[in-house]
Design a protein around this motif. Sequence first.
Motif, PDB file in Angstrom:
ATOM      1  N   SER A 195      -7.013 -10.731  -0.925  1.00  0.00           N
ATOM      2  CA  SER A 195      -5.663 -10.030  -0.743  1.00  0.00           C
ATOM      3  C   SER A 195      -5.729  -8.808  -0.960  1.00  0.00           C
ATOM      4  N   SER A 196      -6.366  -8.116  -2.088  1.00  0.00           N
ATOM      5  CA  SER A 196      -6.249  -6.818  -2.445  1.00  0.00           C
ATOM      6  C   SER A 196      -7.040  -6.157  -1.260  1.00  0.00           C
ATOM      7  N   LEU A 197      -7.957  -6.537  -0.785  1.00  0.00           N
ATOM      8  CA  LEU A 197      -8.782  -6.125   0.427  1.00  0.00           C
ATOM      9  C   LEU A 197      -7.971  -5.669   1.713  1.00  0.00           C
ATOM     10  N   PHE A 198      -7.344  -6.706   2.128  1.00  0.00           N
ATOM     11  CA  PHE A 198      -6.439  -6.746   3.258  1.00  0.00           C
ATOM     12  C   PHE A 198      -5.252  -5.885   3.045  1.00  0.00           C
ATOM     13  N   ASN A 199      -4.664  -5.699   1.902  1.00  0.00           N
ATOM     14  CA  ASN A 199      -3.370  -5.237   1.569  1.00  0.00           C
ATOM     15  C   ASN A 199      -3.773  -3.698   1.571  1.00  0.00           C
ATOM     16  N   GLN A 200      -4.978  -3.159   1.091  1.00  0.00           N
ATOM     17  CA  GLN A 200      -5.451  -1.757   1.083  1.00  0.00           C
ATOM     18  C   GLN A 200      -5.514  -1.272   2.632  1.00  0.00           C
ATOM     19  N   LEU A 201      -6.121  -2.437   3.286  1.00  0.00           N
ATOM     20  CA  LEU A 201      -6.386  -2.168   4.717  1.00  0.00           C
ATOM     21  C   LEU A 201      -5.117  -1.822   5.367  1.00  0.00           C
ATOM     22  N   SER A 202      -4.214  -2.545   5.445  1.00  0.00           N
ATOM     23  CA  SER A 202      -2.711  -2.374   5.982  1.00  0.00           C
ATOM     24  C   SER A 202      -2.068  -1.038   5.749  1.00  0.00           C
ATOM     25  N   LYS A 203      -2.277  -0.699   4.249  1.00  0.00           N
ATOM     26  CA  LYS A 203      -1.915   0.850   3.993  1.00  0.00           C
ATOM     27  C   LYS A 203      -2.628   1.884   4.722  1.00  0.00           C
ATOM     28  N   ARG A 204      -3.948   1.718   4.920  1.00  0.00           N
ATOM     29  CA  ARG A 204      -4.679   2.606   5.495  1.00  0.00           C
ATOM     30  C   ARG A 204      -4.518   2.698   7.042  1.00  0.00           C
ATOM     31  N   LEU A 205      -4.243   1.775   7.593  1.00  0.00           N
ATOM     32  CA  LEU A 205      -3.981   1.856   9.201  1.00  0.00           C
ATOM     33  C   LEU A 205      -2.930   2.312   9.516  1.00  0.00           C
ATOM     34  N   PRO A 206      -2.803   2.895  10.739  1.00  0.00           N
ATOM     35  CA  PRO A 206      -1.681   3.471  11.173  1.00  0.00           C
ATOM     36  C   PRO A 206      -0.635   2.469  11.621  1.00  0.00           C
ATOM     37  N   THR A 207       0.662   2.786  11.756  1.00  0.00           N
ATOM     38  CA  THR A 207       1.713   1.877  11.925  1.00  0.00           C
ATOM     39  C   THR A 207       1.401   1.436  13.530  1.00  0.00           C
ATOM     40  N   THR A 208       0.756   2.054  14.054  1.00  0.00           N
ATOM     41  CA  THR A 208       0.624   1.635  15.690  1.00  0.00           C
ATOM     42  C   THR A 208      -0.395   0.542  15.663  1.00  0.00           C
ATOM     43  N   HIS A 209      -1.161   0.167  14.695  1.00  0.00           N
ATOM     44  CA  HIS A 209      -2.087  -0.889  14.756  1.00  0.00           C
ATOM     45  C   HIS A 209      -1.949  -1.693  13.296  1.00  0.00           C
ATOM     46  N   PRO A 210      -0.824  -2.483  13.364  1.00  0.00           N
ATOM     47  CA  PRO A 210      -0.471  -3.112  12.224  1.00  0.00           C
ATOM     48  C   PRO A 210      -1.445  -4.521  12.098  1.00  0.00           C
ATOM     49  N   ILE A 211      -1.501  -5.114  10.960  1.00  0.00           N
ATOM     50  CA  ILE A 211      -2.316  -6.361  10.677  1.00  0.00           C
ATOM     51  C   ILE A 211      -1.510  -7.297   9.780  1.00  0.00           C
ATOM     52  N   LYS A 212      -1.813  -8.381   9.675  1.00  0.00           N
ATOM     53  CA  LYS A 212      -0.809  -9.606   8.779  1.00  0.00           C
ATOM     54  C   LYS A 212      -2.115 -10.064   7.642  1.00  0.00           C
ATOM     55  N   PRO A 213      -1.718  -9.066   6.552  1.00  0.00           N
ATOM     56  CA  PRO A 213      -2.647  -9.319   5.381  1.00  0.00           C
ATOM     57  C   PRO A 213      -2.738 -10.820   5.013  1.00  0.00           C
ATOM     58  N   ARG A 214      -1.610 -11.477   4.779  1.00  0.00           N
ATOM     59  CA  ARG A 214      -1.784 -12.637   4.322  1.00  0.00           C
ATOM     60  C   ARG A 214      -2.175 -13.754   5.373  1.00  0.00           C
TER      61      ARG A 214
END
Length: 569
Positions: A93-112
């Motif tokens: 979860s920490s990996l994907f939460n940090q990834l969602s912060k690095r990605l631009p808002t035009t390419h969102p992901i669903k960390p959960r």
Amino acid sequence: MVMEEGGQTERRGDPLTGGAARRQILVELADQNLDGICLSTYRTACKLRFIQKRCNLHLIDIYNVIEAVRDAGLNAVELNASISVTRLENLVSSLFNQLSKRLPTTHPIKPRESTVLFVEFILAAIESEPESRLTVFSVKAILSVLCGGKLVDKLRYVFSQVSDSSGVMVLSKFDHFLMEALKLPSAVHERPSFGYTNNMVRSCFPQQKRVMLNMFLDIISDPPPCLVWLPLMHRLANVENVYHPVSCSYCRSNGMTGFRYRCLRCRGYQLCQNCFWHGNANGSHGSQHQMKEHSSWKSPATKLGRALGRTLGCVSSREPSHPVYPEEPERTLNLANIVSKAIPSRQDEEHKLIARYTSRLAETESSGVIPTRSINFDVNKQKRELIAQLESKNREILAEIKRLRSEHDAVCQPSPEKGSTNPTLLAELRLLRQRKDELEQRMSSLQESRRELMVQLEGLMKLLKDEEQRQAAQAASSAHAFPSRPSPSPGRSVGTASPQMYSPQDSLAGVGGNVQEAFAQGPRRNLRNDLLVAADSITNTVSSLVKELHSDDGREEEERLLNGKDRAG
């Protein structure tokens, strides 16, 4: 499967539970129709590439994995220690939460969703082998294989886990890694193609008794049969968007994307990757003909130029598969107490650290022994000038931070003249929204700046240690050359400070032992260039932190304006 008691917990309230997530990813994998690929190596690589992209692991490189493992405290745990599912979920979860912060808002992901899918795939991989259990080493092995980034960086991390302190690979640890890595083909139902044997490790390095890093990295160019799918998976990722402006000889498609296969017997016969993987052939071409795989398109003129260059000896006929690294592992310094994380509330600690170092150098200059004043005069003058420059730059940056904070406090003060329908405030709100995406993109550069700073500080500490050892050796040789040199009297000694006057721990309290050793009393070198590099890096980091402070201030101002507009409405 042997699992730690209480490890598998029911995840209630999530859109995807454990069983549903596992069934979903298996159904999506089956919908890709990858089982029709004839070659097992390509079939396995395509399946694992799909899992990698479906879970968004291709957006996470090995350095993000290393940082997350350190933050979770797993780098100090034994490799064979068991790990609970809850702790695994927190790590992923920490990996994907940090990834969602690095990605631009035009390419969102669903960390959960990505967390649940990947955790369930890891558990399925562990359960694919009998009497297997979830350990720290299995998590590190699966993450290092399936994450994105360069293959050579991933293999360097794997070697650090399977080697001893002297940089020699331990065969039993590498054997353990192979067993953990082969769980991935088993998880996608490709176990019969890549079975495990007891002599597999010795077959990888048959002629070598001591396997060092560069020998281990030769796996990239000549992988063992059990790992041929690993470099192929990276080649698949590199050619996904490569276009070849030629038509396929079987399906007659106008152009092909991905790999291109050319027959070495049939002149002008070329197949796209889909036709080659499924065994399609026509005309005089047979499935037994040898095919050459191409991952890029070169025009005939380019091919002719490269052929002439190789003939004339101007161009190397074969490029090395990986860079050559030093055989002895470098000892990393613990700089956790020196460089803090990028937190706005502690952004001026780096400047205090510079001031502490400069004061330590100044005290050393005043109490140190100068055996040859005529030679060291210029060096001491350069040190004093460097100290003055660092202190001046430190004061300028602190004054700029103070000014920005005062402006921030002035803006945040409520004013009765400001109304919710003020066109000026509405224009500012629109500007804040326009700059929101820009400021969020700057967040990704903060971690990179911190990483570069730590690397440069580690290099500086290493240079200080090397110079101290060299000067100590010179001092010892000088002592042998002049054994009858009288020692100074205690009343006029300037080379050794008394314990009542100075203690090294006073000005370096809270700093790591390696840094204290680097700045201990003794002969000093000209540190002008090294400290200037460190100071510039710290200045760049503080500038990034100030921009992040502006980002937080913009968000607070936007929320305040929206709240005022809602109250007016």
